[in-house]
Design a protein around this motif. Structure first.
Motif, PDB file in Angstrom:
ATOM      1  N   GLY A   1      69.497   2.983   3.547  1.00  7.84           N
ATOM      2  CA  GLY A   1      70.439   1.922   3.860  1.00  7.84           C
ATOM      3  C   GLY A   1      70.586   1.829   5.370  1.00  7.84           C
ATOM      4  N   ALA A   2      70.851   0.618   5.854  1.00 10.39           N
ATOM      5  CA  ALA A   2      70.914   0.401   7.300  1.00 10.39           C
ATOM      6  C   ALA A   2      72.298  -0.002   7.786  1.00 10.39           C
ATOM      7  N   GLY A   3      73.306   0.141   6.924  1.00 10.23           N
ATOM      8  CA  GLY A   3      74.659  -0.183   7.350  1.00 10.23           C
ATOM      9  C   GLY A   3      75.087  -1.600   7.049  1.00 10.23           C
ATOM     10  N   GLU A   4      74.143  -2.478   6.723  1.00  8.93           N
ATOM     11  CA  GLU A   4      74.442  -3.864   6.372  1.00  8.93           C
ATOM     12  C   GLU A   4      73.459  -4.342   5.313  1.00  8.93           C
ATOM     13  N   GLN A   5      73.915  -5.246   4.478  1.00  5.89           N
ATOM     14  CA  GLN A   5      73.049  -5.843   3.462  1.00  5.89           C
ATOM     15  C   GLN A   5      71.884  -6.558   4.134  1.00  5.89           C
ATOM     16  N   GLY A   6      70.743  -6.566   3.428  1.00  9.24           N
ATOM     17  CA  GLY A   6      69.595  -7.316   3.900  1.00  9.24           C
ATOM     18  C   GLY A   6      68.714  -6.578   4.895  1.00  9.24           C
ATOM     19  N   HIS A   7      68.953  -5.277   5.080  1.00  5.14           N
ATOM     20  CA  HIS A   7      68.154  -4.482   6.021  1.00  5.14           C
ATOM     21  C   HIS A   7      67.854  -3.112   5.424  1.00  5.14           C
ATOM     22  N   SER A   8      66.727  -2.546   5.835  1.00  5.18           N
ATOM     23  CA  SER A   8      66.381  -1.159   5.518  1.00  5.18           C
ATOM     24  C   SER A   8      66.056  -0.450   6.818  1.00  5.18           C
ATOM     25  N   ALA A   9      66.505   0.790   6.926  1.00  9.16           N
ATOM     26  CA  ALA A   9      66.224   1.612   8.105  1.00  9.16           C
ATOM     27  C   ALA A   9      65.146   2.615   7.730  1.00  9.16           C
ATOM     28  N   PHE A  10      64.075   2.669   8.511  1.00  6.46           N
ATOM     29  CA  PHE A  10      62.995   3.608   8.274  1.00  6.46           C
ATOM     30  C   PHE A  10      63.119   4.758   9.264  1.00  6.46           C
ATOM     31  N   VAL A  11      63.090   5.996   8.736  1.00  6.53           N
ATOM     32  CA  VAL A  11      63.266   7.175   9.571  1.00  6.53           C
ATOM     33  C   VAL A  11      62.446   8.327   8.979  1.00  6.53           C
ATOM     34  N   ASP A  12      61.983   9.213   9.837  1.00  7.15           N
ATOM     35  CA  ASP A  12      61.318  10.435   9.391  1.00  7.15           C
ATOM     36  C   ASP A  12      62.397  11.348   8.825  1.00  7.15           C
ATOM     37  N   ILE A  13      62.279  11.665   7.550  1.00 12.13           N
ATOM     38  CA  ILE A  13      63.345  12.436   6.886  1.00 12.13           C
ATOM     39  C   ILE A  13      63.498  13.826   7.502  1.00 12.13           C
ATOM     40  N   ASP A  14      62.396  14.426   7.966  1.00 10.67           N
ATOM     41  CA  ASP A  14      62.495  15.755   8.572  1.00 10.67           C
ATOM     42  C   ASP A  14      63.296  15.697   9.878  1.00 10.67           C
ATOM     43  N   ALA A  15      63.106  14.643  10.653  1.00  9.21           N
ATOM     44  CA  ALA A  15      63.877  14.469  11.886  1.00  9.21           C
ATOM     45  C   ALA A  15      65.350  14.235  11.561  1.00  9.21           C
ATOM     46  N   LEU A  16      65.626  13.496  10.495  1.00 13.86           N
ATOM     47  CA  LEU A  16      67.009  13.271  10.074  1.00 13.86           C
ATOM     48  C   LEU A  16      67.652  14.587   9.650  1.00 13.86           C
ATOM     49  N   VAL A  17      66.917  15.399   8.909  1.00 11.33           N
ATOM     50  CA  VAL A  17      67.426  16.715   8.492  1.00 11.33           C
ATOM     51  C   VAL A  17      67.800  17.523   9.723  1.00 11.33           C
ATOM     52  N   ASP A  18      66.918  17.567  10.710  1.00 10.23           N
ATOM     53  CA  ASP A  18      67.193  18.313  11.947  1.00 10.23           C
ATOM     54  C   ASP A  18      68.401  17.748  12.680  1.00 10.23           C
ATOM     55  N   ALA A  19      68.489  16.423  12.779  1.00  8.36           N
ATOM     56  CA  ALA A  19      69.564  15.782  13.537  1.00  8.36           C
ATOM     57  C   ALA A  19      70.939  16.034  12.929  1.00  8.36           C
ATOM     58  N   PHE A  20      71.000  16.196  11.619  1.00  9.17           N
ATOM     59  CA  PHE A  20      72.273  16.409  10.939  1.00  9.17           C
ATOM     60  C   PHE A  20      72.514  17.873  10.569  1.00  9.17           C
ATOM     61  N   GLY A  21      71.516  18.737  10.757  1.00  6.77           N
ATOM     62  CA  GLY A  21      71.659  20.092  10.244  1.00  6.77           C
ATOM     63  C   GLY A  21      71.818  20.057   8.739  1.00  6.77           C
ATOM     64  N   ALA A  22      71.112  19.116   8.107  1.00  7.73           N
ATOM     65  CA  ALA A  22      71.234  18.889   6.670  1.00  7.73           C
ATOM     66  C   ALA A  22      70.653  20.054   5.878  1.00  7.73           C
ATOM     67  N   THR A  23      71.120  20.177   4.665  1.00  5.60           N
ATOM     68  CA  THR A  23      70.615  21.169   3.728  1.00  5.60           C
ATOM     69  C   THR A  23      69.546  20.517   2.851  1.00  5.60           C
ATOM     70  N   VAL A  24      68.366  21.113   2.817  1.00  5.12           N
ATOM     71  CA  VAL A  24      67.277  20.647   1.952  1.00  5.12           C
ATOM     72  C   VAL A  24      67.223  21.569   0.750  1.00  5.12           C
ATOM     73  N   ALA A  25      67.286  20.981  -0.446  1.00  2.00           N
ATOM     74  CA  ALA A  25      67.282  21.798  -1.667  1.00  2.00           C
ATOM     75  C   ALA A  25      66.856  20.930  -2.840  1.00  2.00           C
TER      76      ALA A  25
END
Length: 161
Positions: free
Chosen positions: A131-155
């Motif tokens: 999701g890109a925060g508004e209808q009618g758009h998609s945000a493309f991102v490298d999921i591994d970079a997103l995990v790093d940027a958020f300190g996300a938990t992968v499981a």
């Protein structure tokens, strides 16, 4: 309350991505009748579309669960990993209050509150559409970079649909 009332969701998402040094591309997203149709319109595989689901904890806090297309949250797995007995999907209004985004536009990027992020392990190693925060758009991102940027938990937090 809808995203159109507060506006600026796309700008908020992009500002947060920039602050986190994430490379995000935004494309127009035509309306689609199904996950498969959306993937076809975007020129990607269904599993490359990742839904950002808002999950409510029993204590009133929330978390984001990032779930690839063709998969669904495994409540027993997620409860065990989070260490709680109860998790639920809030109503659209509650999810909006928790994130500032309407359903179908939700992303952890630019959320009004920085909730913990959990990413299903089947999404890693891909560039995905969120999701890109508004209808009618998609945000493309490298999921591994997103995990790093958020300190996300992968499981392993999902099962096949």
């Amino acid at each position: 309350m809808t995203e159109q009332r507060i506006g600026g969701g796309l700008e908020r998402m992009m500002a947060d991505a920039a602050a986190r040094s994430l490379d995000v591309s935004v494309l127009p997203r035509p309306e689609a009748s199904s996950l498969e149709d959306a993937a076809r319109l975007l020129g990607i595989e269904p599993e490359e579309i990742v839904k950002t689901l808002v999950v409510k904890r029993h204590d009133g806090d929330f978390l984001f669960a990032l779930v690839p297309g063709g998969r669904k949250i495994s409540w027993p797995k997620l409860r065990a990993l989070v260490g709680v007995n109860k998790l639920s999907m809030p109503s659209a209004d509650v999810a909006f209050e928790a994130t500032g985004y309407g359903r179908g536009t939700i992303t952890p990027l630019g959320s009004s509150t920085a909730w913990p992020v959990w990413v299903d392990e089947s999404a890693v190693g891909r560039r995905v559409a969120l999701g890109a925060g508004e209808q009618g758009h998609s945000a493309f991102v490298d999921i591994d970079a997103l995990v790093d940027a958020f300190g996300a938990t992968v499981a392993d937090i999902t099962d096949p649909e």
